[in-house]
Design an enzyme around this catalytic site. Structure first.
Site, PDB file in Angstrom:
ATOM      1  N   SER A 180      69.633 -35.087  90.911  1.00 15.74           N
ATOM      2  CA  SER A 180      68.748 -36.143  91.413  1.00 15.74           C
ATOM      3  C   SER A 180      68.506 -35.917  92.896  1.00 15.74           C
ATOM      4  O   SER A 180      69.464 -35.835  93.670  1.00 15.74           O
ATOM      5  CB  SER A 180      69.392 -37.512  91.241  1.00 15.74           C
ATOM      6  OG  SER A 180      69.694 -37.741  89.897  1.00 15.74           O
ATOM      7  N   GLU A 198      69.262 -38.299  98.011  1.00 19.06           N
ATOM      8  CA  GLU A 198      70.675 -38.246  97.648  1.00 19.06           C
ATOM      9  C   GLU A 198      71.270 -36.947  98.168  1.00 19.06           C
ATOM     10  O   GLU A 198      72.429 -36.876  98.521  1.00 19.06           O
ATOM     11  CB  GLU A 198      70.797 -38.313  96.122  1.00 19.06           C
ATOM     12  CG  GLU A 198      72.203 -38.572  95.650  1.00 19.06           C
ATOM     13  CD  GLU A 198      72.536 -37.887  94.352  1.00 19.06           C
ATOM     14  OE1 GLU A 198      73.195 -36.833  94.403  1.00 19.06           O
ATOM     15  OE2 GLU A 198      72.144 -38.404  93.304  1.00 19.06           O
ATOM     16  N   ARG A 244      77.048 -43.271  95.182  1.00 22.89           N
ATOM     17  CA  ARG A 244      76.779 -41.970  95.810  1.00 22.89           C
ATOM     18  C   ARG A 244      77.126 -42.010  97.303  1.00 22.89           C
ATOM     19  O   ARG A 244      76.411 -41.481  98.143  1.00 22.89           O
ATOM     20  CB  ARG A 244      75.308 -41.571  95.653  1.00 22.89           C
ATOM     21  CG  ARG A 244      74.859 -41.333  94.237  1.00 22.89           C
ATOM     22  CD  ARG A 244      75.552 -40.140  93.598  1.00 22.89           C
ATOM     23  NE  ARG A 244      74.953 -39.787  92.322  1.00 22.89           N
ATOM     24  CZ  ARG A 244      75.234 -40.382  91.170  1.00 22.89           C
ATOM     25  NH1 ARG A 244      76.143 -41.363  91.128  1.00 22.89           N
ATOM     26  NH2 ARG A 244      74.636 -40.007  90.067  1.00 22.89           N
TER      27      ARG A 244
HETATM   28  N1  EPU Z   1      62.798 -42.430  84.033  1.00 21.62           N
HETATM   29  C1  EPU Z   1      61.424 -42.310  83.947  1.00 21.62           C
HETATM   30  N2  EPU Z   1      60.847 -41.133  84.304  1.00 21.62           N
HETATM   31  C2  EPU Z   1      61.559 -40.082  84.732  1.00 21.62           C
HETATM   32  C3  EPU Z   1      62.979 -40.212  84.852  1.00 21.62           C
HETATM   33  C4  EPU Z   1      63.566 -41.402  84.499  1.00 21.62           C
HETATM   34  O1  EPU Z   1      60.738 -43.246  83.537  1.00 21.62           O
HETATM   35  O2  EPU Z   1      60.968 -39.043  85.013  1.00 21.62           O
HETATM   36  C5  EPU Z   1      63.453 -43.665  83.594  1.00 21.62           C
HETATM   37  C6  EPU Z   1      64.171 -43.433  82.272  1.00 21.62           C
HETATM   38  O3  EPU Z   1      63.335 -43.625  81.185  1.00 21.62           O
HETATM   39  C7  EPU Z   1      65.262 -44.472  82.305  1.00 21.62           C
HETATM   40  C8  EPU Z   1      65.588 -44.556  83.793  1.00 21.62           C
HETATM   41  O4  EPU Z   1      64.472 -44.042  84.489  1.00 21.62           O
HETATM   42  O5  EPU Z   1      64.788 -45.709  81.880  1.00 21.62           O
HETATM   43  C9  EPU Z   1      66.860 -43.858  84.167  1.00 21.62           C
HETATM   44  O6  EPU Z   1      66.762 -42.466  83.888  1.00 21.62           O
HETATM   45  P1  EPU Z   1      68.051 -41.550  83.589  1.00 21.62           P
HETATM   46  O7  EPU Z   1      68.896 -42.174  82.524  1.00 21.62           O
HETATM   47  O8  EPU Z   1      67.580 -40.157  83.387  1.00 21.62           O
HETATM   48  O9  EPU Z   1      68.962 -41.648  84.857  1.00 21.62           O
HETATM   49  P2  EPU Z   1      68.616 -41.690  86.424  1.00 21.62           P
HETATM   50  O10 EPU Z   1      68.808 -43.066  86.922  1.00 21.62           O
HETATM   51  O11 EPU Z   1      67.323 -41.029  86.700  1.00 21.62           O
HETATM   52  C10 EPU Z   1      71.107 -41.336  87.174  1.00 21.62           C
HETATM   53  C11 EPU Z   1      71.856 -40.436  88.116  1.00 21.62           C
HETATM   54  C12 EPU Z   1      72.085 -39.072  87.478  1.00 21.62           C
HETATM   55  C13 EPU Z   1      72.896 -39.281  86.204  1.00 21.62           C
HETATM   56  C14 EPU Z   1      72.114 -40.226  85.272  1.00 21.62           C
HETATM   57  C15 EPU Z   1      72.904 -40.592  84.029  1.00 21.62           C
HETATM   58  C16 EPU Z   1      71.255 -41.156  90.363  1.00 21.62           C
HETATM   59  C17 EPU Z   1      70.487 -40.854  91.591  1.00 21.62           C
HETATM   60  N3  EPU Z   1      71.122 -40.303  89.359  1.00 21.62           N
HETATM   61  O12 EPU Z   1      69.816 -40.767  86.994  1.00 21.62           O
HETATM   62  O13 EPU Z   1      72.873 -38.320  88.369  1.00 21.62           O
HETATM   63  O14 EPU Z   1      73.122 -38.056  85.543  1.00 21.62           O
HETATM   64  O15 EPU Z   1      71.831 -41.471  85.965  1.00 21.62           O
HETATM   65  O16 EPU Z   1      73.989 -41.407  84.384  1.00 21.62           O
HETATM   66  O17 EPU Z   1      71.971 -42.156  90.323  1.00 21.62           O
HETATM   67  C18 EPU Z   1      72.706 -36.771  90.182  1.00 21.62           C
HETATM   68  O18 EPU Z   1      73.214 -37.647  90.884  1.00 21.62           O
HETATM   69  O19 EPU Z   1      72.409 -35.641  90.642  1.00 21.62           O
HETATM   70  C19 EPU Z   1      72.443 -37.060  88.781  1.00 21.62           C
HETATM   71  C20 EPU Z   1      71.842 -36.191  87.979  1.00 21.62           C
END
Ligand code: EPU
Length: 338
Positions: A237, A333, A162
């Site tokens: 995010s 972010e 990012r």
């Molecule tokens: N999780 C929780 N609680 C929550 C949210 C997430 O426990 O409320 C846990 C999930 O269970 C999982 C982990 O956190 O084990 C990761 O969650 P998720 O797969 O939803 O992805 P993320 O890391 O929260 C990132 C990106 C997203 C992208 C997704 C999928 C960043 C800051 N965000 O989110 O990007 O869509 O991976 O690749 O890196 C964005 O940048 O705006 C965005 C939406």
């Protein structure tokens, strides 16, 4: 040039924050962009395009330049791949669909990301194991001082998680006008291992997925977790997933053995901020019209009438609670305009 005064920016930011622009101009050609940058009556400028990665906390006392340059053209192609040039104001997801219709692979994992193409490289948009840097060839950007168009190669952009040169060294010095991407026409590199893509494909009994199948799977997954900005204001995010050293991670893991994590190539660890925030009890929290999404704690939402300040205050509260509970710093972010 049609310069409007005292315009609400509510429709121009996906958080739906109702702040005013002192002056506003829509830019639909490179010539207009050059002219607008030369207007001596408007020395202060503020660039907006998809408005999908910003939190506006105050009125903008400047000339807001709404970048709405359109067009997609083919730069070169052979039987295996194609390079396309996409103007900055093209909507990202519409571009993904345009590529899928023509059988061009590379963007399918990046389906349904809000925002426009010109701002995508600034924060190196990414999802489901793919980042724009993986298909990026170069971009053109206008120097706001000399008004020249400069080409930035992939190396010039210094992409990170990012992150890019446009957030750091050259911040505010250039306006990206177009982006060149290299896509596959056959032997697509399908990335299905990340997140829930595999299980979504299995659910649909798809064994040999096409790029469209992957896009469809990503769309289903995103819709199940992430609110549609047209229905509920948000900026995806809100925070980045924090990256911590191995030493810090070992201490963290001992205390939190159930926490999800990703080990990075450089030996550091990435912890999902959504998990940290949920553990602090914020998931589904609502203060006035500012809230934490009930299905994804990393996403802050505007239930309608929240001000940017209210959302920022909630973000600061979350940040400090995560710091106190886990001794981990999470940073926004989104671009917070204070
Ligand atoms: N999780 C929780 N609680 C929550 C949210 C997430 O426990 O409320 C846990 C999930 O269970 C999982 C982990 O956190 O084990 C990761 O969650 P998720 O797969 O939803 O992805 P993320 O890391 O929260 C990132 C990106 C997203 C992208 C997704 C999928 C960043 C800051 N965000 O989110 O990007 O869509 O991976 O690749 O890196 C964005 O940048 O705006 C965005 C939406």
């Amino acid at each position: 040039m049609n310069i409007l005064e005292n315009i609400s920016l509510k429709a121009y930011n996906t958080f739906g924050i109702d702040v005013k622009a002192k002056s506003f101009v829509e830019i639909t050609s490179l010539l207009q962009l050059q002219k607008a940058l030369q207007l001596s009556a408007y020395p202060e400028r503020f660039v907006i395009s998809g408005g999908s990665n910003m939190l506006l906390t105050k009125d903008i006392d400047a000339l807001v330049m709404y970048i709405n340059l359109k067009g997609i053209s083919i730069v070169e192609e052979d039987e295996n791949s194609i390079i396309i040039k996409v103007m900055a104001g093209e909507n990202w997801h519409e571009l993904v669909l345009w590529c899928l219709e023509r059988g061009y692979g590379g963007l399918e994992n990046l389906s349904l990301i809000p925002g426009n193409t010109g701002t995508a490289p600034i924060q190196n948009i990414g999802a489901y194991g793919v980042e724009i840097k993986d298909v990026f060839v170069a971009c053109e950007a206008m120097d706001v001082e000399s008004l020249e168009l400069i080409e930035f190669s992939k190396e010039d952009c210094k992409f990170g998680y990012r992150d890019s040169i446009f957030k750091k060294e050259v911040k505010g010095k250039y306006i990206i006008t177009s982006v060149a991407l290299k896509l596959t026409k056959r032997d697509h590199k399908l990335l299905t291992f990340y997140g829930a893509i595999e299980s979504q494909l299995q659910r649909k009994e798809i064994v040999y997925p096409t790029i469209t199948d992957i896009s469809d799977a990503v769309i289903v997954i995103r819709k199940s977790k992430l609110p549609d900005p047209k229905e509920l204001g948000n900026s995806g995010s809100f925070f980045k997933n924090p990256i911590i050293s191995k030493k810090t991670f070992k201490v963290f893991q001992k205390k939190n053995p159930e926490a999800p994590f990703y080990e990075l190539e450089d030996g550091n660890y990435k912890i999902p901020a959504g998990w940290l925030i949920e553990q602090c009890g914020f998931k589904g929290e609502r203060i006035g019209d500012a809230g934490v999404h009930e299905k994804q704690a990393l996403v802050l939402v505007n239930y309608g009438g929240a001000t940017g300040k209210e959302i920022w205050e909630l973000a600061l509260k979350i940040q400090s609670e995560v710091r106190n509970t886990f001794q981990i710093e999470i940073s926004p972010e989104v671009n917070v305009i204070k």
